[in-house]
Design a protein around this motif. Structure first.
Motif, short mmCIF file in Angstrom:
data_model
loop_
_atom_site.label_atom_id
_atom_site.label_comp_id
_atom_site.label_asym_id
_atom_site.label_seq_id
_atom_site.Cartn_x
_atom_site.Cartn_y
_atom_site.Cartn_z
N ILE A 38 0.87 -1.21 0.08
CA ILE A 38 0.00 -0.02 0.10
C ILE A 38 1.00 1.28 0.19
CG2 ILE A 38 -1.73 1.31 1.46
CD1 ILE A 38 -3.13 -1.09 0.20
N VAL A 39 0.67 2.14 -1.04
CA VAL A 39 1.55 3.21 -1.24
C VAL A 39 0.81 4.46 -1.06
CG1 VAL A 39 3.14 4.39 -2.73
CG2 VAL A 39 2.87 1.92 -2.98
N VAL A 40 1.18 5.44 -0.16
CA VAL A 40 0.70 6.72 -0.17
C VAL A 40 1.56 7.83 -0.96
CG1 VAL A 40 0.14 8.73 1.46
CG2 VAL A 40 -0.67 6.42 2.06
N VAL A 41 1.13 8.30 -2.03
CA VAL A 41 1.80 9.29 -2.75
C VAL A 41 1.22 10.82 -2.37
CG1 VAL A 41 2.20 10.24 -5.11
CG2 VAL A 41 1.67 7.72 -4.84
N ALA A 42 2.10 11.72 -1.73
CA ALA A 42 1.74 13.02 -1.31
C ALA A 42 2.51 13.97 -2.26
CB ALA A 42 2.20 13.23 0.19
N ASP A 43 1.71 14.48 -3.28
CA ASP A 43 2.30 15.49 -4.20
C ASP A 43 2.18 16.70 -3.62
OD1 ASP A 43 2.75 16.79 -6.36
OD2 ASP A 43 1.66 15.69 -7.73
N LEU A 44 3.00 17.26 -3.26
CA LEU A 44 3.02 18.56 -2.66
C LEU A 44 3.65 19.59 -3.62
CD1 LEU A 44 4.11 17.30 0.88
CD2 LEU A 44 1.81 17.35 -0.15
N GLY A 45 2.48 20.39 -4.19
CA GLY A 45 3.13 21.52 -5.29
C GLY A 45 3.06 22.85 -4.88
N GLY A 46 2.76 23.65 -5.79
CA GLY A 46 3.06 25.23 -5.47
C GLY A 46 1.58 25.73 -5.04
N THR A 47 0.48 25.34 -5.81
CA THR A 47 -0.59 25.82 -5.32
C THR A 47 -1.81 24.68 -5.01
OG1 THR A 47 -1.61 25.25 -7.79
CG2 THR A 47 -0.76 27.39 -7.45
N ARG A 48 -1.33 23.39 -5.05
CA ARG A 48 -2.32 22.44 -4.54
C ARG A 48 -1.40 21.05 -3.98
NH1 ARG A 48 -5.52 20.36 -9.36
NH2 ARG A 48 -5.72 18.43 -8.20
N SER A 49 -2.01 20.56 -2.90
CA SER A 49 -1.46 19.33 -2.37
C SER A 49 -2.38 18.34 -2.62
CB SER A 49 -1.17 19.42 -0.85
OG SER A 49 -0.26 20.48 -0.67
N ASP A 50 -1.96 17.32 -3.34
CA ASP A 50 -2.84 15.91 -3.73
C ASP A 50 -2.24 14.72 -3.20
OD1 ASP A 50 -4.47 17.24 -5.96
OD2 ASP A 50 -2.47 17.92 -6.30
N VAL A 51 -2.95 13.99 -2.32
CA VAL A 51 -2.56 12.77 -1.75
C VAL A 51 -3.46 11.70 -2.31
CG1 VAL A 51 -1.80 11.70 0.28
CG2 VAL A 51 -1.86 14.09 0.25
N ALA A 52 -2.81 10.46 -2.56
CA ALA A 52 -3.57 9.36 -3.19
C ALA A 52 -2.99 8.05 -2.25
CB ALA A 52 -3.25 9.11 -4.58
N VAL A 53 -4.23 7.26 -1.97
CA VAL A 53 -3.72 5.91 -1.32
C VAL A 53 -3.78 5.11 -2.52
CG1 VAL A 53 -4.25 4.22 0.13
CG2 VAL A 53 -4.49 6.65 0.84
N VAL A 54 -2.69 4.26 -2.80
CA VAL A 54 -2.60 3.43 -4.17
C VAL A 54 -2.32 2.03 -3.58
CG1 VAL A 54 -1.53 2.90 -6.12
CG2 VAL A 54 -1.76 5.22 -5.48
N ALA A 55 -3.21 0.94 -4.02
CA ALA A 55 -3.05 -0.30 -3.95
C ALA A 55 -2.15 -0.97 -4.97
CB ALA A 55 -4.06 -1.10 -3.69
#
Ligand SMILES: Nc1ncnc2c1ncn2[C@@H]1O[C@H](COP(=O)(O)OP(=O)(O)OP(=O)(O)O)[C@@H](O)[C@H]1O
Ligand SMILES: [Mg+2]
Lengths: 572, 63
Positions: A205-222
């Motif tokens: 199980i992977v959590v991807v935390a994509d932390l950018g300039g104007t947005r932060s997007d997080v996904a839980v990926v199997a």
């Protein structure tokens, strides 16, 4: 995708692209390895900005510099406007550059893009802006590769809707670029890691935390046998890189005013504000590497130069609320996926803001020690977070560049991608050191079918006839409360805490005795029992579980090294 | 997958007198599944799509 630009496989030169609101990035593959390309300015993170000066078009870092001297003819932070109605865009980040407005129902910008002094300004739709910008990216990629780039895989956020995707494809096509496929940003990041030669394909199980300039997007990926299923996502537009810039801008503006009490606040005029922002961002980046960073601006306000320094601890203290917002975002998406932090095997930090050491170390505290935190400051093998998306896109581009456009369409169609995923894990029963029956997972929950997994399990010490019990299993979190402390002890602790104020700043919960949380497997439903006979002393038993697309299951088992074996099938 | 995981904790010994036809007894079936969307990305997905589109099995694919 009717009417979309299509290039024959033999005529393609392909790249991977990220196209962010703040930055874009280009990658290609050599010998199956992804490399990020530097543009003619030497940048691998290319600001997603266009600027017009005397009829000349600038993009990237050069355009970014014009935010100070030529903001009105500079277009920035526009990616998220593609495919959106004017009333649904958030123009927060466009105050200090060309403003978006509604023209003929589309989001547009008005800029002077012609050389003649008296030429009328042009009104450019956001699609046209995107096309012009993408054309520059393709141009610099073509220059670098020495041949015309024809096609790309482009990453998009997981919440990009069909209209946004269509608008992006149309804008790319207008720049003479075939879009082979749009892939989601967190999955591109996961692929960039999994494609490394030393990577082991495992179920995780992977959590991807994509932390950018104007947005932060997080996904839980199997991640199951190298295939990815997004279980939950969360998006935030408040706790981001721009918020961190703002904290430093306010900090240095106040410092400036303290030193120059009669000067005007630099935040109150456009140029002062733009200079503050530009330099604050540079200072912020420097603080990701060093314990101290300098800040220096000529003529910040009222013609007064200003130079200062800040140390990382101060910065981290000021930024605490942003960091905590990011923590909460991560925790919320894990909950949304119906999981616990103890279920997470890997956290991938992606995006520019993911360079921030404090964010990674906060994650180390949220997750158990066994969770791999893949960030430059916590793991020497981490890939540059700013390059993950482009690398993943380039790898995907090289995988599909030989496919006809129609084959790509068919393979990515819902008929192929929408499949059953098993709800419970499937495994076998074994004995722990205490002689208790425990569950050994073989196929984890959330695995897409068809799937096949094989494990080898030790036989009882002396060998002989062995029982293989196939069962379902699932986990729960066992919480053990700490032993209550004697009273005197407790009051002593409180005093301690008051004394070490600076230290307790970030470690509040360490002051309390922590409850113990562990993940425990529970044996569920029995599926089948099988006998493997006459196993030799010290032998092992191989167990294979194959779940078919119709959810029927084929079970096989035998002694490792032996011929034949036992086979059975469960009906769907 | 490339390497086969090895589980150190032992299986159970076969109970005295346990018998079943062909040494396997089917008892239950899978309790459930959810329809979800696989991300169409990466080499393993492409192999999956190939199998799905040509209705091939794992073992046919292995050959
Ligand atoms: N080394 C660094 N340390 C801290 N922050 C950094 C670093 N490098 C870049 N950043 C920040 O990362 C942000 C840009 O992130 P990224 O390059 O991922 O952009 P993006 O995906 O286009 O962002 P978005 O679409 O969210 O606006 C900026 O706020 C930038 O200041
Ligand atoms: Mg981004």
């Amino acid at each position: 995708m009717s009417g979309a630009k299509v290039v024959a496989p033999a005529d393609r030169t392909v790249i991977g692209l990220t196209f962010g609101n703040s930055n874009s990035s280009i990658a290609y593959t050599v010998d199956d390895k992804a490399e990020v390309i530097a543009n003619e300015d030497g940048d691998r993170q290319i600001p997603t900005i266009l600027s017009y000066v005397d009829g000349d078009e600038y993009y990237g870092q050069q355009a970014k510099a014009f935010l100070i001297r030529n903001p009105d003819n500079t277009v920035a932070y526009f990616r998220d406007f593609l495919g959106k109605d004017f009333e649904h865009i958030d123009p927060t980040h466009n105050h200090a550059s060309a403003h978006p407005k509604e023209v003929d129902g589309t989001v547009s910008f008005t800029v002077k893009d012609k050389a003649e002094e008296d030429a009328e300004p042009s009104t450019l739709s956001v699609s046209e802006v995107a096309t012009r910008y993408l054309r520059r990216l393709v141009g610099s990629a073509s220059d670098y590769l020495g041949k015309k780039v024809t096609s790309a895989v482009v990453t998009v956020p997981t919440n990009f809707n069909d209209k946004q995707k269509a608008a992006l494809i149309a804008a790319a096509n207008a720049a003479d670029l075939e879009v082979l496929q749009l892939i989601s940003e967190p999955v591109a990041a996961a692929l960039a890691y999994d494609a490394r030669p030393e990577a082991q394909i495992e179920d995780k199980i992977v959590v991807v935390a994509d932390l950018g300039g104007t947005r932060s997007d997080v996904a839980v990926v199997a991640s199951r046998g190298g295939m990815y299923t997004v279980l939950a996502t969360a998006h935030d537009y408040e706790f981001n890189g721009v918020a961190l810039d703002k904290i430093l801008m306010d900090h240095f503006a106040k410092e400036f005013l303290k030193r120059n009490p009669s000067a005007k606040d630099p935040r109150e005029n456009a140029r002062g504000l733009a200079k503050l922002k530009f330099e604050s961002e540079a200072t912020k980046r420097a603080l990701s590497i060093g314990a101290n960073a300098s800040f220096s601006v000529e003529s910040l306000s009222d013609g007064i130069d200003f130079a200062s320094t800040i140390n990382r601890l101060r910065y981290e203290t000021l930024s605490r609320s942003v960091f905590e917002g990011i923590n909460r975002l991560v925790e919320s998406v894990i909950k949304k996926a119906g999981l616990d932090v103890l279920d997470v095997d890997e956290v991938i930090l992606s995006g520019g803001t993911a360079h921030t050491p404090r964010i990674a170390s906060n994650f180390s505290n949220i997750f158990p020690q066994t969770t791999r935190i893949l960030a430059p400051s916590t793991n020497p093998y981490a890939i540059n977070p700013s390059e993950l998306g482009a690398r993943g896109a380039a790898l995907q581009a090289s995988l599909i560049q030989e496919y006809e456009a129609e084959d790509i369409d068919q393979s990515t169609h819902a008929a192929v991608t929408t499949v059953a995923h098993i709800t419970n894990a499937i495994g076998v029963v074994s004995l722990n050191a205490a002689g208790e029956e425990i569950f050994v997972p073989v196929v984890p929950a959330e695995t897409a079918v068809p799937a096949r997994r094989t494990v080898q399990v030790a036989a009882p010490k002396d060998g002989g006839d062995v029982l293989v019990r196939f069962v379902e299993g699932n986990t729960h979190i066992k919480v053990t409360q700490p032993e209550p402390k004697p009273k005197e002890d407790k009051s002593a602790k409180v005093e301690d805490a008051a004394d070490s104020d600076a230290e307790s700043d970030f470690s509040d919960d360490e002051e309390e005795e922590e409850e113990k949380r562990e993940k425990v497997w529970k044996i569920g439903n029995t599926l089948a029992e099988a006998a493997v006979r006459g196993v030799k002393k010290g032998g092992k038993v191989e167990v294979t579980i194959q779940v078919n697309a119709d959810l029927s299951v084929i079970l096989t088992t035998r002694e490792v090294g032996a011929k034949g074996g036992v086979r059975g099938q469960l009906s769907a | 997958m490339a390497t086969t995981a090895v589980v150190p904790t032992p299986l159970l010994a076969l109970p005295e007198g346990w018998t079943a036809e062909k040494d396997i007894q089917i008892i239950g079936k899978l309790s459930g599944a959810t329809q979800r969307t696989l991300e169409p990305v990466g080499p393993y997905f492409l192999a999956h799509a190939r199998r799905a589109r040509h209705k091939r099995t794992f073992s046919e694919d292995d050959r």
